[in-house]
Design a protein around this motif. Structure first.
Motif, PDB file in Angstrom:
ATOM      1  N   ALA A  21       0.799  -1.230   0.000  1.00 21.62           N
ATOM      2  CA  ALA A  21       0.000   0.000   0.000  1.00 21.62           C
ATOM      3  C   ALA A  21       0.829   1.278   0.000  1.00 21.62           C
ATOM      4  CB  ALA A  21      -0.923   0.004   1.226  1.00 21.62           C
ATOM      5  N   ARG A  31      -2.300   7.768  -5.327  1.00 22.80           N
ATOM      6  CA  ARG A  31      -3.335   6.905  -5.892  1.00 22.80           C
ATOM      7  C   ARG A  31      -4.416   6.618  -4.850  1.00 22.80           C
ATOM      8  NH1 ARG A  31      -1.639   3.514  -9.987  1.00 22.80           N
ATOM      9  NH2 ARG A  31      -3.871   2.994 -10.163  1.00 22.80           N
ATOM     10  N   ILE A  65      -6.911   3.897  -3.082  1.00 27.46           N
ATOM     11  CA  ILE A  65      -6.655   2.502  -2.718  1.00 27.46           C
ATOM     12  C   ILE A  65      -7.897   1.878  -2.093  1.00 27.46           C
ATOM     13  CG2 ILE A  65      -5.352   0.986  -1.161  1.00 27.46           C
ATOM     14  CD1 ILE A  65      -2.955   2.804  -1.496  1.00 27.46           C
ATOM     15  N   ALA A  78      -8.304  -1.552  -0.007  1.00 34.25           N
ATOM     16  CA  ALA A  78      -7.428  -2.577   0.549  1.00 34.25           C
ATOM     17  C   ALA A  78      -8.163  -3.458   1.555  1.00 34.25           C
ATOM     18  CB  ALA A  78      -6.215  -1.933   1.225  1.00 34.25           C
ATOM     19  N   TYR A 136      -1.381   3.087   6.037  1.00 34.48           N
ATOM     20  CA  TYR A 136      -1.822   4.381   5.502  1.00 34.48           C
ATOM     21  C   TYR A 136      -1.248   5.555   6.278  1.00 34.48           C
ATOM     22  CZ  TYR A 136      -5.611   4.206   9.090  1.00 34.48           C
ATOM     23  OH  TYR A 136      -6.334   4.139  10.251  1.00 34.48           O
ATOM     24  N   LEU A 178      -8.470   6.573   0.499  1.00 37.87           N
ATOM     25  CA  LEU A 178      -7.975   5.252   0.833  1.00 37.87           C
ATOM     26  C   LEU A 178      -9.013   4.551   1.705  1.00 37.87           C
ATOM     27  CD1 LEU A 178      -5.378   6.992   0.198  1.00 37.87           C
ATOM     28  CD2 LEU A 178      -4.140   5.456   1.724  1.00 37.87           C
ATOM     29  N   VAL A 230      -6.134   1.458  -6.802  1.00 35.47           N
ATOM     30  CA  VAL A 230      -5.306   0.260  -6.681  1.00 35.47           C
ATOM     31  C   VAL A 230      -6.033  -0.669  -5.721  1.00 35.47           C
ATOM     32  CG1 VAL A 230      -3.081  -0.668  -5.921  1.00 35.47           C
ATOM     33  CG2 VAL A 230      -3.185   1.562  -7.065  1.00 35.47           C
ATOM     34  N   GLU A 231      -6.378  -1.850  -6.168  1.00 31.64           N
ATOM     35  CA  GLU A 231      -7.095  -2.801  -5.323  1.00 31.64           C
ATOM     36  C   GLU A 231      -6.108  -3.810  -4.743  1.00 31.64           C
ATOM     37  OE1 GLU A 231     -10.702  -4.470  -6.804  1.00 31.64           O
ATOM     38  OE2 GLU A 231     -11.179  -2.693  -8.027  1.00 31.64           O
TER      39      GLU A 231
END
Length: 404
Positions: A33, A41, A43, A45, A57, A193, A215-216
Motif C-alpha cells: 500500500a 493513488r 486505494i 485494501a 496508511y 484510501l 489500486v485494489e
C-alpha cells in the motif's frame, strides 16, 4: 533478503520512526500500500486484523502531509471511539512521539485531533478552531464530526486526503447516512484510501463509486504467520449459557478473555452475574461514558480485569496482544462480525481460541457465519469446551469445611 521501509519510498525520518516504534520491516499490506499511496493513488485494501493496516496508511499520508507546500487536512474516519484512540496512537508512533528520542529521529510535529462522542465537546471544539488553516490530522467518528461540520467549527475545504478505516462498517445502516453527508463536504479531486479486514460485495460496490482508478489490494497473512486460533462451537440452549460461563471461568479465572454479546443490556446483566461469582469482570459498550470505557480497557490490558463482556463496540479497534480467548455468547448475525470478533485473539503471533455458544434457534445464523467466513467450526462437547481441571482449580472447587 527481507524488504525494508526504505524500499517503499518513505522519507528517511519516517523510516527511522517506524523502526523506533518496533516496525523492523514492512508487513505485506504495508509493502503493497505505501508506494501507491505515496504516488497519490486511491486505494481499496483488504487485509486481516493485526497485519499493520493503520501504519500502511499512516506512514505515506504523513510523508505527503510533511512535504505539502500549503496547509492540508488529513481526515481519517473510523466507526468507534476505541478505534479513534488506537489510530491516534499509531500516528504518534509513526511521527516518532514514542520511544527514545535521538538526533536522527527528531519527532515530526503535526497536531492530531480526536473527535468522538462521550468526550469533552468544548475541548475538541477549541482544538479544531485553533488548528483551522494549519496542516493537521483529524481522526473522527462520523457522528461527532458531522456535529462540528454543522456548527461551522470544522472546515474541511483543505482536506485532500481521506482515509476510511473499517470502511465496511462505515457503510452499514448505522453510519452510511452520516458518512455520505460528510463526503459531500470534502473537496474533489482528493486522494481516498479505504481499508478493512472484510469487504462485502455491496460495500465494495459503494466504495468503487467514491474512488478514481483505485489500486485494489487483497493481502492475507502467509501461512507461517497466521495466528493459531482454535475455533469451535458448543450447542447450548440460552438458559444454559450463563451456567456454562461460570464453570468455564471458574476453571480459568485469570485468563484474559472477551465475551461478546448482542445488546448493551445483555452485557450489563451478564457482567453483573459473573461478578457475583467473584470474577474480575466488567461490561464494555456504547452507553458507558468515554472515561469509563477507557479505564475499563486500561484495566483489562494491565491485568486488573480478566474478562470483558462486550458488545461489538470492542470487535474493532481493541488491540490487546494477550487476549487468550474470545467467546461468542450469541452467534453473530454477520460473517464479517464473526471475523472481527475472533480477530481480538491470536494477535502478535500468539495463539488464541474462539468458542461460539449456539442455541437451537441460532443454528441458521451459525450456518450463515460458516459459509460467509469460509470456516467450519469444530463441534465440541461441554467437557471439550471447558478448560482442563488443574490442581489449583480442583482445590478451589472443593467445599470449605464447616466449623463445629
Amino acid at each position: 533478503m527481507s524488504a525494508s521501509f526504505k524500499e517503499t519510498g518513505l522519507s528517511p525520518a519516517l523510516c527511522a520512526h517506524a523502526q523506533q516504534a518496533g516496525m523492523v520491516q514492512p508487513t505485506p499490506i504495508q509493502l503493497a500500500a505505501i508506494p501507491p499511496a505515496l504516488e497519490g493513488r486511491d486505494i481499496l485494501a483488504i487485509a486481516p486484523t493485526g497485519t499493520g493496516k493503520t501504519a500502511a496508511y499512516a506512514l505515506p499520508m504523513l510523508h505527503r502531509l510533511l512535504k505539502a507546500r500549503k496547509p492540508r487536512t488529513l481526515l481519517v474516519m473510523v466507526p468507534t471511539r476505541e478505534l479513534v484512540l488506537q489510530t491516534a496512537k499509531v500516528f504518534r508512533a509513526c511521527m516518532g512521539e514514542s520511544g527514545k528520542k535521538t538526533a536522527s529521529t527528531k519527532p515530526a510535529s503535526l497536531p492530531i485531533i480526536c473527535l468522538f462522542g462521550g468526550a469533552d465537546r468544548d475541548e475538541q471544539s477549541d482544538e479544531l478552531l485553533q488548528t483551522n488553516g494549519m496542516t493537521r490530522i483529524l481522526i473522527a467518528t462520523p457522528g461527532r464530526l458531522l456535529d462540528f461540520i454543522g456548527t461551522g467549527t470544522c472546515d474541511l475545504s483543505d482536506c485532500f486526503q481521506l482515509v476510511m478505516d473499517e470502511s465496511d462498517r462505515l457503510f452499514t445502516h448505522e453510519f452510511e447516512e452520516e458518512t455520505r453527508t460528510i463526503l459531500n463536504y470534502l473537496p474533489t479531486p482528493r486522494q481516498t484510501l479505504a481499508f478493512s479486514a472484510t469487504m462485502p460485495p455491496a460495500c465494495k460496490t459503494m466504495l468503487a463509486a467514491l474512488v478514481y482508478k483505485p489500486v485494489e489490494l487483497s493481502v492475507e497473512k502467509p501461512p507461517e504467520e497466521r495466528p493459531a486460533i482454535r475455533q469451535g462451537v458448543l450447542f447450548l440452549e440460552d438458559e444454559q449459557k450463563t451456567a456454562f460461563l461460570k464453570t468455564f471461568f471458574g476453571r480459568s479465572p485469570k485468563t484474559r478473555s472477551i465475551v461478546f454479546v448482542r445488546t448493551k443490556a445483555e452485557a450489563d446483566v451478564l457482567a453483573a452475574t459473573l461478578k457475583k461469582a467473584r470474577l474480575a469482570v466488567a461490561p464494555l459498550h456504547g452507553d458507558l461514558t468515554q472515561d469509563k470505557r477507557t479505564s475499563t480497557v486500561a484495566s483489562f490490558g494491565s491485568g486488573r480485569l480478566f474478562v470483558l463482556v462486550a458488545t461489538d463496540v470492542a470487535a474493532r479497534g481493541l488491540d490487546i496482544a494477550s487476549v487468550a480467548q474470545v467467546i461468542n455468547y450469541d452467534v453473530p448475525e454477520l460473517p464479517e462480525t464473526y471475523l472481527h470478533r475472533i480477530g481480538r485473539t491470536g494477535r502478535a503471533g500468539q495463539k488464541g481460541s474462539a468458542l461460539t455458544l449456539c442455541s437451537g434457534a441460532e443454528r441458521k445464523l451459525l450456518r450463515q457465519v460458516e459459509v460467509g467466513a469460509h470456516v467450519k467450526l469444530r463441534v465440541l462437547s461441554t467437557e471439550q469446551a471447558l478448560p482442563p481441571v488443574t490442581a489449583q482449580t480442583a482445590r478451589q472447587g472443593k467445599p470449605r469445611p464447616t466449623r463445629t
